[in-house]
Enzyme design. Structure first.
Site, PDB file in Angstrom:
ATOM      1  N   PHE A 113     -11.016   2.049   8.697  1.00 45.62           N
ATOM      2  CA  PHE A 113     -11.002   1.358   9.991  1.00 45.62           C
ATOM      3  C   PHE A 113     -11.956   2.015  10.967  1.00 45.62           C
ATOM      4  CE2 PHE A 113      -6.612  -0.355   8.997  1.00 45.62           C
ATOM      5  CZ  PHE A 113      -7.110  -1.630   8.796  1.00 45.62           C
ATOM      6  N   CYS A 130      -3.489 -28.465   1.793  1.00 49.83           N
ATOM      7  CA  CYS A 130      -2.339 -28.862   2.632  1.00 49.83           C
ATOM      8  C   CYS A 130      -2.697 -28.819   4.122  1.00 49.83           C
ATOM      9  CB  CYS A 130      -1.149 -27.927   2.365  1.00 49.83           C
ATOM     10  SG  CYS A 130      -1.305 -26.312   3.182  1.00 49.83           S
ATOM     11  N   ASN A 172      -2.919  16.400   0.464  1.00 40.27           N
ATOM     12  CA  ASN A 172      -3.597  15.691   1.550  1.00 40.27           C
ATOM     13  C   ASN A 172      -4.484  16.674   2.302  1.00 40.27           C
ATOM     14  OD1 ASN A 172      -3.718  13.039   2.877  1.00 40.27           O
ATOM     15  ND2 ASN A 172      -3.101  14.189   4.699  1.00 40.27           N
ATOM     16  N   VAL A 223      -5.174  -1.460   0.090  1.00 41.59           N
ATOM     17  CA  VAL A 223      -5.353  -2.878  -0.201  1.00 41.59           C
ATOM     18  C   VAL A 223      -6.650  -3.108  -0.982  1.00 41.59           C
ATOM     19  CG1 VAL A 223      -3.998  -3.645   1.795  1.00 41.59           C
ATOM     20  CG2 VAL A 223      -6.464  -3.255   2.069  1.00 41.59           C
ATOM     21  N   ASP A 224      -7.283  -2.013  -1.402  1.00 39.87           N
ATOM     22  CA  ASP A 224      -8.591  -2.129  -2.053  1.00 39.87           C
ATOM     23  C   ASP A 224      -8.519  -2.572  -3.510  1.00 39.87           C
ATOM     24  OD1 ASP A 224      -7.911   0.333  -3.450  1.00 39.87           O
ATOM     25  OD2 ASP A 224      -8.606   1.447  -1.692  1.00 39.87           O
ATOM     26  N   HIS A 257       1.116  -3.003   0.946  1.00 38.63           N
ATOM     27  CA  HIS A 257       0.433  -3.704   2.038  1.00 38.63           C
ATOM     28  C   HIS A 257      -0.411  -4.881   1.541  1.00 38.63           C
ATOM     29  CE1 HIS A 257       0.785   0.139   4.739  1.00 38.63           C
ATOM     30  NE2 HIS A 257       1.930  -0.441   4.481  1.00 38.63           N
ATOM     31  N   CYS A 297      -2.949 -19.443   1.180  1.00 37.69           N
ATOM     32  CA  CYS A 297      -2.769 -20.337   2.321  1.00 37.69           C
ATOM     33  C   CYS A 297      -1.591 -19.834   3.149  1.00 37.69           C
ATOM     34  CB  CYS A 297      -2.527 -21.763   1.822  1.00 37.69           C
ATOM     35  SG  CYS A 297      -2.042 -22.859   3.173  1.00 37.69           S
ATOM     36  N   CYS A 322       1.190 -22.985   2.896  1.00 40.67           N
ATOM     37  CA  CYS A 322       1.942 -23.329   1.673  1.00 40.67           C
ATOM     38  C   CYS A 322       2.009 -22.174   0.684  1.00 40.67           C
ATOM     39  CB  CYS A 322       1.345 -24.571   1.005  1.00 40.67           C
ATOM     40  SG  CYS A 322      -0.249 -24.269   0.211  1.00 40.67           S
TER      41      CYS A 322
HETATM   42  P1  NAD Z   1      -4.195   7.595   6.869  1.00 42.21           P
HETATM   43  O1  NAD Z   1      -5.594   7.298   7.301  1.00 42.21           O
HETATM   44  O2  NAD Z   1      -3.130   7.625   7.891  1.00 42.21           O
HETATM   45  O3  NAD Z   1      -4.171   8.995   6.095  1.00 42.21           O
HETATM   46  C1  NAD Z   1      -5.132   9.297   5.103  1.00 42.21           C
HETATM   47  C2  NAD Z   1      -5.046  10.783   4.866  1.00 42.21           C
HETATM   48  O4  NAD Z   1      -5.903  11.065   3.783  1.00 42.21           O
HETATM   49  C3  NAD Z   1      -5.523  11.635   6.056  1.00 42.21           C
HETATM   50  O5  NAD Z   1      -4.465  12.463   6.501  1.00 42.21           O
HETATM   51  C4  NAD Z   1      -6.694  12.462   5.475  1.00 42.21           C
HETATM   52  O6  NAD Z   1      -6.609  13.823   5.835  1.00 42.21           O
HETATM   53  C5  NAD Z   1      -6.498  12.326   3.983  1.00 42.21           C
HETATM   54  N1  NAD Z   1      -7.739  12.303   3.193  1.00 42.21           N
HETATM   55  C6  NAD Z   1      -8.863  11.595   3.438  1.00 42.21           C
HETATM   56  N2  NAD Z   1      -9.758  11.785   2.427  1.00 42.21           N
HETATM   57  C7  NAD Z   1      -9.173  12.650   1.561  1.00 42.21           C
HETATM   58  C8  NAD Z   1      -9.590  13.234   0.335  1.00 42.21           C
HETATM   59  N3  NAD Z   1     -10.783  12.979  -0.198  1.00 42.21           N
HETATM   60  N4  NAD Z   1      -8.747  14.088  -0.307  1.00 42.21           N
HETATM   61  C9  NAD Z   1      -7.525  14.383   0.254  1.00 42.21           C
HETATM   62  N5  NAD Z   1      -7.073  13.840   1.392  1.00 42.21           N
HETATM   63  C10 NAD Z   1      -7.893  12.974   2.034  1.00 42.21           C
HETATM   64  O7  NAD Z   1      -3.899   6.535   5.697  1.00 42.21           O
HETATM   65  P2  NAD Z   1      -2.524   6.016   5.159  1.00 42.21           P
HETATM   66  O8  NAD Z   1      -1.526   7.101   5.182  1.00 42.21           O
HETATM   67  O9  NAD Z   1      -2.848   5.302   3.895  1.00 42.21           O
HETATM   68  O10 NAD Z   1      -2.057   4.932   6.220  1.00 42.21           O
HETATM   69  C11 NAD Z   1      -2.929   4.199   7.078  1.00 42.21           C
HETATM   70  C12 NAD Z   1      -3.061   2.717   6.849  1.00 42.21           C
HETATM   71  O11 NAD Z   1      -4.423   2.412   6.589  1.00 42.21           O
HETATM   72  C13 NAD Z   1      -2.324   2.111   5.716  1.00 42.21           C
HETATM   73  O12 NAD Z   1      -1.563   1.087   6.262  1.00 42.21           O
HETATM   74  C14 NAD Z   1      -3.383   1.510   4.769  1.00 42.21           C
HETATM   75  O13 NAD Z   1      -2.954   0.256   4.274  1.00 42.21           O
HETATM   76  C15 NAD Z   1      -4.566   1.353   5.664  1.00 42.21           C
HETATM   77  N6  NAD Z   1      -5.894   1.492   5.030  1.00 42.21           N
HETATM   78  C16 NAD Z   1      -6.110   1.255   3.684  1.00 42.21           C
HETATM   79  C17 NAD Z   1      -7.379   1.421   3.137  1.00 42.21           C
HETATM   80  C18 NAD Z   1      -7.616   1.127   1.649  1.00 42.21           C
HETATM   81  O14 NAD Z   1      -7.140   0.135   1.126  1.00 42.21           O
HETATM   82  N7  NAD Z   1      -8.341   2.000   0.953  1.00 42.21           N
HETATM   83  C19 NAD Z   1      -8.432   1.843   3.927  1.00 42.21           C
HETATM   84  C20 NAD Z   1      -8.188   2.086   5.297  1.00 42.21           C
HETATM   85  C21 NAD Z   1      -6.913   1.909   5.819  1.00 42.21           C
END
Ligand code: NAD
Length: 253
Positions: free
Chosen positions: A48, A162, A225, A117-118, A133, A141, A144
């Site tokens: 984001f 629809c 993390n 969601v990737d 998610h 849709c 529907c």
């Molecule tokens: P978050 O951004 O809150 O936390 C991600 C964590 O990952 C961070 O604390 C960061 O320190 C850690 N991080 C980043 N790169 C790393 C790495 N290479 N190795 C180890 N740690 C690493 O994300 P979240 O907890 O998933 O929640 C946030 C929301 O963002 C979710 O709702 C999710 O659906 C959404 N989101 C998803 C995607 C995707 O689909 N890839 C991308 C962006 C946001």
């Protein structure tokens, strides 16, 4: 000649933790992996924050990922999600995703619960995945519920037969999480004897519910993390400051 820097060099302390985790992985019967956005950053996936640069100046992308935006700010909603789908199409799962797929095939892990969601766990070859998610790999849709491949969302016509609006199949702010995935994730967390969090800040619900549920039911809780998380004090093993890709490569050795 310069020696190439070895890839997986960890401090003694981290290496000790990894050795312990390797032992736990061997001993466990039900290992559940829980992934967040940090799992995909090494695939180069725009998050984001990066989406907020350039065309997203002065717009909070979080506000666009909502039912409110879908109803009242539709063109920006569409542009935002098309931008995210395009970002996805230029990236692919990294070694860490592939290792998890290999582990599932070998029976080393039983399932993945993901907030992402990737769709990278699917692309990498995992089958037992709970997508809390939703997914950006398909759309449906809003009226529907008819499902379409995501290519339909990238085209001109976003009106279903629809008359409803065709939208990405992700969970928007303002919507409930999919019941089936939630129930399945709860069951898997309760049954786990080893629960490993990879790349989630664990700051939102229900992300912070599943690790606690697993721990309460007797699982060892591991949190890997980059930054600290609020649940670190509850965990049996925590690794901060390292990249998931390197950690998984080392555990796979
Ligand atoms: P978050 O951004 O809150 O936390 C991600 C964590 O990952 C961070 O604390 C960061 O320190 C850690 N991080 C980043 N790169 C790393 C790495 N290479 N190795 C180890 N740690 C690493 O994300 P979240 O907890 O998933 O929640 C946030 C929301 O963002 C979710 O709702 C999710 O659906 C959404 N989101 C998803 C995607 C995707 O689909 N890839 C991308 C962006 C946001």
């Amino acid at each position: 000649m310069k020696r190439r820097k070895q890839e997986n060099v960890f401090s003694n302390k981290v290496q000790e933790k990894l050795n312990l985790l390797k032992k736990w992985l061997k001993q466990a019967d039900q290992t559940v992996i829980f992934t967040g956005a940090g799992m995909s950053t090494e695939a180069g996936l725009p998050d984001f924050r990066s989406a907020s640069s350039g065309m997203w100046n002065n717009i909070n992308p979080l506000e666009l990922a909502s039912t409110e935006a879908m109803e009242h700010n539709r063109q920006q909603f569409i542009d935002f999600y098309r931008h995210r789908v395009e970002g996805l199409q230029s990236c692919q799962p990294h070694t860490g995703h592939r290792i998890l797929s290999k582990w599932e095939a070998a029976g080393k892990i039983q399932s993945i619960i993901t907030q992402n969601v990737d769709g990278f766990h699917h692309t990498a070859g995992n089958h037992r995945i709970e997508e809390l998610h939703g997914t950006l790999r398909s759309c449906h849709c809003h009226n529907c519920g008819r499902s379409y491949p995501i290519e339909r969302f990238m085209g001109e016509d976003l009106t279903c037969s629809c008359g409803g609006f065709i939208r990405p199949s992700v969970v928007l702010f303002g919507e409930s999480l999919p019941e089936k995935a939630l129930n399945q994730a709860a069951e898997e967390s309760e049954a786990a004897d080893l629960f490993i969090v990879l790349g989630s800040s664990l700051s939102v619900s229900p992300a912070n519910y599943f690790p606690i549920e697993a721990k309460r039911n007797g699982a060892k809780l591991v949190i890997i993390n980059k930054e600290e998380t609020a649940l670190d004090p509850e965990a049996d093993l925590v690794i901060n400051g390292e990249k998931i890709g390197s950690i998984l490569r080392e555990l796979d050795n």
